[in-house]
Scaffold this active site. Structure first.
Site, PDB file in Angstrom:
ATOM      1  N   GLY A  96       0.890  -1.248   0.357  1.00 41.90           N
ATOM      2  CA  GLY A  96       0.268  -0.135   0.124  1.00 41.90           C
ATOM      3  C   GLY A  96       0.273   0.916  -0.491  1.00 41.90           C
ATOM      4  CB  CYS A  97       4.501   1.820   1.186  1.00 45.17           C
ATOM      5  SG  CYS A  97       3.804   2.018   2.711  1.00 45.17           S
TER       6      CYS A  97
END
Length: 198
Positions: A96-97
């Protein structure tokens, strides 16, 4: 004995970042003003983790210019120890980064949580360093008690990237908590198995 959140964990983690008092690791040279955090009195019971979080939030909220917050994150990135190549595995990736972030989580022999991290982005590395400064060596309950809202004072938004940077704080914290829960469950199951075999 160490309990690791990865199947092929590296050697037991020895926290090299905070073997000295926290203040000794504070490299930032920017002057901090208007700190609203008070030290707990003898009659108050404030956890060390909560106190460190308050100090960090005050530190960032005292920096009104976004560029100063970015510089502070870069200062924190500079003190984060290098992560062994053996820990840069897919199981340790934080999803998710927008950048690559690796997080290794273990529970030490005293039941305290130990964190190591790295990123290919200096700003993300700074986020990780801040979270490790607050949470490394904490009890599992303290790690699980931190809310993403507690990180709002540390928002660093420059050139329209505020949302992705908030996501980095959020994603790394969520993975720290998820792996902490896993290790606590694993430890409890091991203790139950040990009791039932007697």
């Amino acid at each position: 004995m160490y309990h690791s959140s990865t199947l092929n964990s590296p050697a037991p983690f020895q926290s090299s970042l905070f073997t000295k008092p926290i203040a000794a690791h504070r490299m930032p040279k920017l002057k901090i003003t208007n700190i609203q955090t008070k030290r707990p009195s003898a009659s108050e019971t404030v956890s060390t983790t909560k106190y460190r979080l308050q100090l960090l939030a005050s530190e960032f909220s005292s920096l009104t210019e976004p560029i100063d917050r970015v510089k502070r994150l870069l200062d924190y990135a500079a003190v984060l120890p290098a992560l062994d190549e053996s820990a840069r595995v897919q199981e340790n990736r934080v999803t998710g980064c927008t950048t690559q972030v690796w997080l290794d989580v273990v529970m030490d022999e005293k039941g305290k949580m130990r964190f190591r991290a790295d990123s290919d982005s200096e700003i993300s590395k700074g986020f990780c360093s801040c979270l490790i400064m607050v949470l490394d060596g904490s009890e599992p309950e303290e790690v699980l008690g931190v809310k993403t809202e507690d990180l709002t004072e540390m928002n660093v938004g420059v050139h329209g990237k505020a949302v992705s940077r908030v996501n980095t704080w959020h994603n790394v914290l969520i993975v720290m908590q998820k792996r902490t829960r896993f290790l606590v469950t694993e430890q409890k199951q091991g203790a139950l198995t040990g009791c039932s075999s007697r």
